[in-house]
Write an enzyme that holds these catalytic residues in place. Structure first.
Site, PDB file in Angstrom:
ATOM      1  N   LYS A  62      33.676  54.046  65.788  1.00 28.33           N
ATOM      2  CA  LYS A  62      33.055  53.633  67.050  1.00 28.33           C
ATOM      3  C   LYS A  62      32.177  52.413  66.814  1.00 28.33           C
ATOM      4  O   LYS A  62      31.399  52.365  65.863  1.00 28.33           O
ATOM      5  CB  LYS A  62      32.238  54.792  67.619  1.00 28.33           C
ATOM      6  N   SER A 131      30.695  58.083  75.756  1.00 27.99           N
ATOM      7  CA  SER A 131      30.786  56.682  75.421  1.00 27.99           C
ATOM      8  C   SER A 131      31.764  56.380  74.282  1.00 27.99           C
ATOM      9  O   SER A 131      32.070  55.229  74.009  1.00 27.99           O
ATOM     10  CB  SER A 131      29.389  56.188  75.005  1.00 27.99           C
ATOM     11  N   SER A 155      28.894  62.435  74.642  1.00 30.00           N
ATOM     12  CA  SER A 155      29.831  61.356  74.356  1.00 30.00           C
ATOM     13  C   SER A 155      30.881  61.631  73.292  1.00 30.00           C
ATOM     14  O   SER A 155      31.704  60.767  72.999  1.00 30.00           O
ATOM     15  CB  SER A 155      29.053  60.094  73.977  1.00 30.00           C
TER      16      SER A 155
END
Length: 413
Positions: A62, A131, A155
C-alpha cells in the site's frame, strides 16, 4: 485468485520455480491492471529470493508505506515523486522472509476517505473499498498472492469484504508502523490480504517469524459470540444475509454460538473512536494541512476542517472511554473464544463516490484486537460480502484458527 499455500507447495516440490511464480504475477498484472487500476507503480525487474518461506511470493505494498525502490506518494499530489531512502519496517520483514516486492498499490489520500480510481474486480461499476483499495483489488483479481494494507477505521476488513478476499487486521502493534505514514498513532494497524485464511496465516507467520500463527492440522471447534453492534445502525440486506448464513454454517459444523449484547461502554467507545482518530490526524498531518491546504484531497480536507476545534479534554475523555471498553472486552470473551460480526454493512457501494462505511469496523480497531475477514457469500450483481472473526488482544493465532473454521463451514454448507 493465487494461493500462497499452493505456490509454496509447488515451489517446495520443484514443480514451479520461484522466478516463474513471480513471472506469473507480472503477466497477470500486465493483462488485468489497465482495467482495474490496482497499482500505482510496478516493476518487471524483480527476481525471486533464493531462500525464505515467502520466496516466489509477489507482494503489493500500500502506497502509504515507505519503499526505497519505488516512490511513496500516499495518494496525494503533495508527495508526487517522493522517494524514501529506506523501506518501512514491514517491507523489510517481507524481504527478510524471501518475498519479492512487485509494486505499490493504490490508497486513498493519506489512507483517508477520497476514493481512488481503482475498480472492484467482481463488478467494475462498484468500489473495491478503501483505504487499502489497490491491495484488496489486486489480490481479488488474481494478480498477486499477498498484499499489505493499513486500517485506522475499517480500511483492511471492509475492502476485503467488498472484494471477496481473506484479510487480517492483527493485534495492535504486532506489525510495526515504522516507515508507514501516520494518520492516528492510537489506531493505525498494518494488515494483510490473501486468497484464503491459510494464505493470510502463512504470510503473517513468515513476516513475524512466529510459527504459532500457522494453522494447526486440526482446527478446534470454537465457542462463538454472535454480535450485531446495534449501536452502529442496521445493516443492508446483503450484510444481514452474510452474517445469518455464516452463523447457520458454523452451528451446523458443531460450533456453540451464543448471541451477545455488548454493554453500553462499547457504544460509548464506538462514538469516541472518531474523536481519537481526527484529533490525532490533525497532529500527524499538521504540515500537510497547514503548508499544502489547497492540495489536500477534498473529503479529507473537509473532515479536518470539521474536527479542528476538538479539544485535548475531549480527546482525553475519548481515550479514557476506550481504555474502559478494552477492560470490559476481556469479560465479553468469557462467554466465547471469538466474536462473529459484520465486516461491512453490505455489498460494495456503486460507483466511485465512496469507499464504503467503516461503522462495523471502527470499534474493533479502537480495541486493538485481531480481526479476520472471511468471505461469506456472493450477493446481487456478483458482489461478495464477508463476516469478521474477532479474538482477544494478542490472540491472533486463535482468531486465524476460528476464521479457518468459519471458512470451512461456509464451504461445506
Amino acid at each position: 485468485m493465487i494461493s500462497v499455500a499452493d505456490l509454496q507447495r509447488r515451489i517446495d516440490a520443484g514443480e514451479l520455480s520461484p522466478d516463474n511464480a513471480i513471472a506469473q504475477s507480472l503477466e497477470a498484472i500486465t493483462a488485468q491492471d489497465k482495467a482495474i487500476g490496482a497499482f500505482v507503480c510496478c516493476t518487471e525487474n524483480v527476481r525471486a529470493a533464493n531462500a525464505g518461506p515467502l520466496r516466489g511470493i509477489a507482494v503489493g505494498i500500500k502506497d502509504v508505506m515507505d519503499t526505497a525502490e519505488f516512490p511513496t506518494e500516499m495518494g496525494s499530489p503533495i508527495y508526487r515523486g517522493y522517494r524514501p531512502r529506506a523501506d518501512a519496517a514491514v517491507v523489510m520483514m517481507l524481504k527478510q522472509a524471501g518475498a519479492s516486492i512487485i509494486g505499490k498499490t493504490t490508497t486513498t489520500a493519506f489512507a483517508s476517505m477520497d476514493p481512488t480510481p481503482t475498480l472492484n474486480p467482481h463488478n467494475k461499476g462498484h468500489t473495491p473499498g478503501g483505504s487499502s483499495s489497490g491491495s484488496a483489488a489486486a489480490v481479488a483479481a488474481g494478480m498477486i498472492p499477498l498484499a499489505l494494507g493499513t486500517q485506522t477505521g475499517g480500511s483492511v476488513i471492509r475492502p476485503a469484504s467488498f472484494c471477496g478476499v481473506a484479510a487480517i487486521k492483527p493485534s495492535y502493534r504486532l506489525l510495526p508502523t515504522v516507515g508507514v505514514k501516520c494518520y492516528s498513532w492510537t489506531l493505525d494497524t498494518v494488515g494483510l490480504f490473501a486468497a484464503g485464511i491459510d494464505d493470510v496465516a502463512r504470510g503473517l507467520s513468515a513476516m513475524t517469524g512466529r510459527p504459532e500463527l500457522l494453522l494447526p492440522h486440526t482446527i478446534p471447534t470454537p465457542r462463538i459470540g454472535f454480535v450485531l453492534q446495534d449501536f452502529a445502525g442496521a445493516p443492508e440486506t446483503s450484510g444481514q444475509a452474510a452474517l445469518r448464513i455464516a452463523t447457520r454454517a458454523v452451528e451446523k459444523a458443531g460450533a456453540y454460538v451464543r448471541a451477545l449484547n455488548l454493554p453500553q461502554i462499547f457504544a460509548d467507545a464506538w462514538a469516541a473512536q472518531p474523536i481519537v482518530q481526527e484529533f490525532e490526524a490533525h497532529r500527524a498531518l499538521a504540515w500537510e494541512y497547514r503548508e499544502h491546504y489547497a492540495e489536500m484531497a477534498p473529503l479529507l480536507r473537509a473532515k479536518l476542517d470539521g474536527s479542528r476545534d476538538t479539544t485535548p479534554a475531549a480527546y482525553d475523555a475519548a481515550i479514557g472511554i476506550a481504555n474502559r471498553a478494552r477492560q470490559a472486552l476481556e469479560k465479553v470473551f468469557d462467554d466465547g473464544d471469538v466474536l462473529l460480526t459484520l465486516s461491512a454493512p453490505g455489498v460494495a457501494p456503486k460507483g466511485l463516490g465512496s469507499t464504503g462505511d467503516a461503522r462495523y469496523n471502527r470499534l474493533w480497531t479502537l480495541m486493538g484486537v485481531p480481526c479476520v475477514n472471511v468471505p461469506a457469500l456472493v450477493a446481487e450483481v456478483n458482489l461478495p460480502v464477508g463476516v469478521q472473526v474477532i479474538a482477544r488482544y494478542g490472540a491472533d493465532a486463535q482468531a486465524l484458527a476460528a476464521a479457518r473454521f468459519v471458512e470451512g463451514a461456509l464451504a461445506r454448507r
